[in-house]
Design an enzyme around this catalytic site. Structure first.
Site, PDB file in Angstrom:
ATOM      1  N   CYS A 142       0.856  -1.171   0.000  1.00  0.00           N
ATOM      2  CA  CYS A 142       0.000   0.000   0.000  1.00  0.00           C
ATOM      3  C   CYS A 142       0.900   1.230   0.000  1.00  0.00           C
ATOM      4  O   CYS A 142       1.944   1.244   0.630  1.00  0.00           O
ATOM      5  CB  CYS A 142      -0.933   0.101   1.197  1.00  0.00           C
ATOM      6  SG  CYS A 142      -2.095  -1.243   1.310  1.00  0.00           S
ATOM      7  N   ARG A 154       3.809  -0.358  -5.009  1.00  0.00           N
ATOM      8  CA  ARG A 154       3.552  -0.892  -3.671  1.00  0.00           C
ATOM      9  C   ARG A 154       2.224  -1.629  -3.585  1.00  0.00           C
ATOM     10  O   ARG A 154       1.919  -2.277  -2.576  1.00  0.00           O
ATOM     11  CB  ARG A 154       3.536   0.244  -2.648  1.00  0.00           C
ATOM     12  CG  ARG A 154       4.821   1.020  -2.585  1.00  0.00           C
ATOM     13  CD  ARG A 154       4.687   2.164  -1.630  1.00  0.00           C
ATOM     14  NE  ARG A 154       4.648   1.704  -0.257  1.00  0.00           N
ATOM     15  CZ  ARG A 154       5.704   1.536   0.512  1.00  0.00           C
ATOM     16  NH1 ARG A 154       6.898   1.807   0.042  1.00  0.00           N
ATOM     17  NH2 ARG A 154       5.592   1.114   1.746  1.00  0.00           N
ATOM     18  N   TRP A 210      -2.809  -2.682  -1.697  1.00  0.00           N
ATOM     19  CA  TRP A 210      -2.540  -4.106  -1.909  1.00  0.00           C
ATOM     20  C   TRP A 210      -3.342  -4.796  -0.819  1.00  0.00           C
ATOM     21  O   TRP A 210      -3.043  -4.682   0.357  1.00  0.00           O
ATOM     22  CB  TRP A 210      -1.047  -4.394  -1.756  1.00  0.00           C
ATOM     23  CG  TRP A 210      -0.685  -5.803  -2.081  1.00  0.00           C
ATOM     24  CD1 TRP A 210      -0.400  -6.319  -3.318  1.00  0.00           C
ATOM     25  CD2 TRP A 210      -0.527  -6.887  -1.150  1.00  0.00           C
ATOM     26  NE1 TRP A 210      -0.092  -7.654  -3.205  1.00  0.00           N
ATOM     27  CE2 TRP A 210      -0.163  -8.031  -1.904  1.00  0.00           C
ATOM     28  CE3 TRP A 210      -0.665  -7.008   0.226  1.00  0.00           C
ATOM     29  CZ2 TRP A 210       0.070  -9.268  -1.309  1.00  0.00           C
ATOM     30  CZ3 TRP A 210      -0.438  -8.248   0.817  1.00  0.00           C
ATOM     31  CH2 TRP A 210      -0.068  -9.358   0.045  1.00  0.00           C
ATOM     32  N   ASN A 267      -1.452   2.519   5.658  1.00  0.00           N
ATOM     33  CA  ASN A 267      -0.615   1.423   5.167  1.00  0.00           C
ATOM     34  C   ASN A 267      -0.182   0.630   6.384  1.00  0.00           C
ATOM     35  O   ASN A 267       0.412   1.199   7.303  1.00  0.00           O
ATOM     36  CB  ASN A 267       0.606   2.004   4.433  1.00  0.00           C
ATOM     37  CG  ASN A 267       1.646   0.946   4.142  1.00  0.00           C
ATOM     38  OD1 ASN A 267       1.322  -0.223   3.934  1.00  0.00           O
ATOM     39  ND2 ASN A 267       2.911   1.341   4.125  1.00  0.00           N
ATOM     40  N   GLY A 268      -0.477  -0.665   6.414  1.00  0.00           N
ATOM     41  CA  GLY A 268      -0.102  -1.486   7.565  1.00  0.00           C
ATOM     42  C   GLY A 268      -1.239  -2.420   7.932  1.00  0.00           C
ATOM     43  O   GLY A 268      -2.136  -2.669   7.127  1.00  0.00           O
ATOM     44  N   GLU A 327      16.277 -18.219  -8.600  1.00  0.00           N
ATOM     45  CA  GLU A 327      15.922 -16.846  -8.958  1.00  0.00           C
ATOM     46  C   GLU A 327      15.362 -16.783 -10.392  1.00  0.00           C
ATOM     47  O   GLU A 327      14.395 -16.060 -10.652  1.00  0.00           O
ATOM     48  CB  GLU A 327      17.166 -15.944  -8.800  1.00  0.00           C
ATOM     49  CG  GLU A 327      17.000 -14.499  -9.210  1.00  0.00           C
ATOM     50  CD  GLU A 327      15.889 -13.735  -8.482  1.00  0.00           C
ATOM     51  OE1 GLU A 327      15.322 -14.250  -7.514  1.00  0.00           O
ATOM     52  OE2 GLU A 327      15.569 -12.622  -8.939  1.00  0.00           O
ATOM     53  N   LYS A 373      11.633 -15.403 -11.288  1.00  0.00           N
ATOM     54  CA  LYS A 373      11.356 -14.313 -12.253  1.00  0.00           C
ATOM     55  C   LYS A 373      10.250 -14.738 -13.212  1.00  0.00           C
ATOM     56  O   LYS A 373       9.342 -13.974 -13.508  1.00  0.00           O
ATOM     57  CB  LYS A 373      12.607 -13.950 -13.074  1.00  0.00           C
ATOM     58  CG  LYS A 373      13.691 -13.188 -12.387  1.00  0.00           C
ATOM     59  CD  LYS A 373      13.357 -11.779 -12.015  1.00  0.00           C
ATOM     60  CE  LYS A 373      12.663 -11.657 -10.714  1.00  0.00           C
ATOM     61  NZ  LYS A 373      13.233 -11.653  -9.460  1.00  0.00           N
ATOM     62  N   GLU A 410       6.801 -14.942 -11.419  1.00  0.00           N
ATOM     63  CA  GLU A 410       6.266 -13.640 -11.000  1.00  0.00           C
ATOM     64  C   GLU A 410       5.580 -12.899 -12.141  1.00  0.00           C
ATOM     65  O   GLU A 410       4.539 -12.294 -11.943  1.00  0.00           O
ATOM     66  CB  GLU A 410       7.398 -12.740 -10.487  1.00  0.00           C
ATOM     67  CG  GLU A 410       7.880 -13.089  -9.103  1.00  0.00           C
ATOM     68  CD  GLU A 410       9.029 -12.182  -8.669  1.00  0.00           C
ATOM     69  OE1 GLU A 410       8.988 -11.663  -7.558  1.00  0.00           O
ATOM     70  OE2 GLU A 410       9.989 -11.996  -9.445  1.00  0.00           O
ATOM     71  N   HIS A 424      15.905 -37.112  -7.908  1.00  0.00           N
ATOM     72  CA  HIS A 424      15.179 -37.654  -6.756  1.00  0.00           C
ATOM     73  C   HIS A 424      13.728 -37.204  -6.721  1.00  0.00           C
ATOM     74  O   HIS A 424      13.124 -37.165  -5.647  1.00  0.00           O
ATOM     75  CB  HIS A 424      15.891 -37.258  -5.456  1.00  0.00           C
ATOM     76  CG  HIS A 424      17.287 -37.794  -5.365  1.00  0.00           C
ATOM     77  ND1 HIS A 424      17.557 -39.125  -5.207  1.00  0.00           N
ATOM     78  CD2 HIS A 424      18.475 -37.166  -5.469  1.00  0.00           C
ATOM     79  CE1 HIS A 424      18.874 -39.307  -5.199  1.00  0.00           C
ATOM     80  NE2 HIS A 424      19.455 -38.122  -5.358  1.00  0.00           N
TER      81      HIS A 424
HETATM   82  C1  G6P Z   1       8.375  -8.739  -2.529  1.00  0.00           C
HETATM   83  C2  G6P Z   1       8.913  -8.339  -3.883  1.00  0.00           C
HETATM   84  C3  G6P Z   1      10.156  -9.161  -4.206  1.00  0.00           C
HETATM   85  C4  G6P Z   1      11.185  -8.998  -3.103  1.00  0.00           C
HETATM   86  C5  G6P Z   1      10.610  -9.363  -1.744  1.00  0.00           C
HETATM   87  C6  G6P Z   1      11.551  -8.968  -0.630  1.00  0.00           C
HETATM   88  O1  G6P Z   1       7.861 -10.021  -2.578  1.00  0.00           O
HETATM   89  O2  G6P Z   1       7.922  -8.533  -4.881  1.00  0.00           O
HETATM   90  O3  G6P Z   1      10.708  -8.720  -5.433  1.00  0.00           O
HETATM   91  O4  G6P Z   1      12.279  -9.812  -3.388  1.00  0.00           O
HETATM   92  O5  G6P Z   1       9.390  -8.649  -1.520  1.00  0.00           O
HETATM   93  O6  G6P Z   1      11.666  -7.568  -0.616  1.00  0.00           O
HETATM   94  P1  G6P Z   1      12.891  -6.758  -0.073  1.00  0.00           P
HETATM   95  O7  G6P Z   1      12.546  -5.325  -0.343  1.00  0.00           O
HETATM   96  O8  G6P Z   1      12.980  -7.051   1.402  1.00  0.00           O
HETATM   97  O9  G6P Z   1      14.108  -7.189  -0.788  1.00  0.00           O
END
Ligand code: G6P
Length: 615
Positions: free
Chosen positions: A2, A27, A75, A101-102, A488, A492, A495, A511
């Site tokens: 948010c 955000r 969000w 936000n929170g 990673e 990607k 996501e 396995h």
């Molecule tokens: C969210 C983002 C990711 C990120 C993760 C950790 O899930 O979409 O891209 O890796 O948060 O965020 P940070 O800001 O702590 O690296």
């Protein structure tokens, strides 16, 4: 998650708020809303499901007047994304509007109590409970809004950054924070507030980072006072200079932020490395380590905590620190660590890695580690964020604002800083000799140029991505330093393209995941020429003999894979410990092009947010 933004000054608030929300949209982008208090004291509220552009369209059809306003991009946590659950929320009396936000953890108990006092609720949100509580306190205590906000916050458990306005008062904006970020921009006769500094750039470079349990009362004309919510005593105002430019927040000619961020990695890594390796490459100098030599000399164990992509960087960091420092290293998801009753004492160093510096679980992990006496070191991107302020020391990755939700340049920045950190600690402890430092540091210094060269694979990756756009599943395999690279790469793809992808250690594949392999399931294999190359060749053969298609990432000039894999993407040869930095480039591009081919919104993928400030 948010984003909140606010404005009070001589200009119309609406355009500033909408522009600010667009900058904060990374955000959260489920729904958005805005409330302006006009010169007569009337509150104009507009809300809309979906992105900020929807809100802008809806609101422009109505009254957007007012030079005091608050706004929010959401969000969803409590309640589905719809117009009713969107912020701002307005109290039952219609007098108070609030953005938040929170998470208010005790909202259910507060709600029950308010219901007994005759309050009814329109939304499913925790935020509406807070605005009703403020309303109740104000009427019950017959006090000012400022006092009511403070009293209400004393009853709240959880995290919040809030901005509040009141009907009939176009001259006052009240903000407060606890565990969620809030920045105040101090202009000439005007004041801005936002979840981070990005909406403020272009108006002023003078900012105040509100601290936990602080509230600010901002008056028209620029008068500002800050007080502690608990003690009610005034606190000192610390204005800092912001070092961000507008150009850093724009797409710079690229179609998307993600593509821009992938292609700017040579320059972001130059910024990341600047001044940290001596000219002759004999030493790595990190101020955060130099200032705390005793801590790193006596450390018996290092624990890396992080979430998401930062956790993948942590896995690479583990290998780097083990190799160069010979200290036992553990890697934990911050969310597991914080509830995992970890055994820590003053001989432990905890390294928290976070792009945003705001991730709630990572922040909580830091607090826990500090309580247990460990020394906490931060590796963050956003300067002045909550995590760098909560840690004992740290190193910024300095890659500039990352706006695409899928992390790219922050990942390579984190891995670069972790490499520097491992070398710095290794040389300090006398474990890594000068020749090793010199050879790794000089190769690391070349990495920005090497990545520039690697990016030339772009057209080839684009072509290969067309072949695999409609696959439903993917396997990513790597070994050693590149097992985390495989994780990673898979993340990607998941996501931004919504294709199911799994990362696996290549040898472990036999396995279990090998059962999944058929002609429908391609594998991406990260196979640079390192000490595990021969082993990984046999893993690739295992995939091929089950009919699976293979895309292999190989070192330039190594042709052994050509006859086995279906497609080989060459990357420049670098020392094994630096291969994740280079191999992740084609993986970022491949995820990007597959998502674009599928018509997905790569910068704002569904259900995700860039900064996760809730548990
Ligand atoms: C969210 C983002 C990711 C990120 C993760 C950790 O899930 O979409 O891209 O890796 O948060 O965020 P940070 O800001 O702590 O690296």
């Amino acid at each position: 998650m948010c984003g909140i933004v606010g404005y009070i000054g001589p200009k119309g608030a609406f355009d500033i708020l909408i522009q600010g929300l667009k900058r904060l949209e990374y955000r959260g982008y489920d729904s958005a809303g805005v409330a302006m208090v006009d010169a007569d004291g009337k509150i104009n509220v507009h809300k809309s499901r979906g992105k900020v552009a929807n809100l802008e369209r809806v609101a422009r059809a109505g009254d957007t007047s007012g030079s005091l306003g608050i706004a929010h991009t959401r969000w969803a946590t409590h309640g589905e994304p719809n117009d009713i659950n969107a912020h701002p929320h307005v109290s039952q009396s219609g007098e108070i509007a609030l953005v938040h936000n929170g998470t208010i953890e005790n909202y259910a108990v507060l709600k029950q109590a308010l219901e007994k006092h005759g309050y009814t609720f329109k939304s499913e949100t925790d935020t509406e409970v807070l605005v009703q509580l403020i309303d109740y306190v104000k009427h019950h205590n017959q006090c000012t809004l400022q006092e009511a906000v403070r009293e209400a916050l004393l009853q709240v458990d959880g995290a919040y950054a809030i901005a509040v306005v009141e009907k009939g008062d176009p001259d006052t904006l009240i903000v407060a924070r606890k565990s969620s970020p809030l920045v105040i921009g101090v202009g000439e006769g005007e004041t801005f507030i936002a979840s981070d500094a990005t909406p403020i750039i272009g108006y002023t470079d003078r900012v105040i980072y509100l601290k936990d349990n602080e509230m600010a009362i901002i008056k028209r004309g620029g008068d500002l006072s800050i007080r502690n919510v608990k003690s009610s005593t005034p606190t000192q105002i610390d204005i800092q200079q912001l070092k961000l430019s507008l150009a850093q927040l724009e797409k710079g000619g690229y179609d998307t932020f993600m593509l821009k961020e992938i292609f700017e990695q040579p320059s972001t890594l130059r910024d990341c490395l600047r001044g940290r390796i001596t000219d002759d490459c004999s030493r790595v100098v990190l101020a955060g380590v130099e200032m705390h030599k005793d801590v790193f000399l006596k450390a018996k164990r290092i624990t890396l905590v992080a979430c998401g992509t930062s956790w993948h960087a942590a896995l690479i960091g583990k290998r780097l620190i083990q190799d160069f420092c010979r200290i036992p290293v553990e890697v934990e998801y911050a969310s597991e660590f914080r509830y995992g009753n970890p055994v820590l004492d003053s001989d432990d160093v905890v390294i928290a890695i976070s792009q945003s510096g705001e991730t709630a679980d990572t922040l909580a992990a830091i607090e826990l580690a500090k309580e247990k006496g460990a020394f906490v070191y931060g590796v963050c991107n956003v300067v002045g964020a909550s995590i760098p302020r909560a840690t004992d020391s740290g190193t910024y990755i300095h890659v500039g604002p990352e706006i695409g939700v899928a992390s790219t340049k922050a990942f390579t920045g984190q891995v670069t800083v972790l490499t520097l950190l491992a070398l710095a600690i290794g040389q300090l402890r006398g474990v890594t000799d000068k020749d090793t430092v010199r050879s790794v540091a000089s190769a690391l210094r070349e990495i920005p140029d090497v990545i520039e060269e690697t990016l030339k694979c772009d057209p080839e990756v684009k072509n290969i991505s067309r072949i695999f756009t409609y696959a439903h599943n993917f396997l990513y395999l790597g070994r050693g330093y590149n097992y985390p690279t495989a994780l990673e790469g898979a993340l990607k793809l998941k996501e931004i393209s919504y294709i199911h992808a799994e990362g696996y250690p290549a040898a472990e594949m036999k396995h279990g995941p090998i059962a999944l392999i058929d002609q429908e399931m391609p594998s991406v294999i990260i196979a640079p020429s390192d000490y595990l190359y021969d082993k990984i060749i046999s893993n690739v053969q295992q995939v091929k003999s089950r009919g699976g298609a293979v895309v292999a990432i190989v070192s330039k000039g190594n042709t052994a894979m050509n006859d086995i894999a279906d497609y080989c993407i060459e990357i420049p040869a670098v020392p094994a410990c630096l291969t994740p930095l280079v191999a992740s480039i084609p993986l970022q591009l491949m995820a990007y092009y597959i998502a674009v081919n599928k018509g997905k919104d790569v910068d704002q993928p569904r259900n995700l947010a860039k900064s996760v400030t809730v548990e």
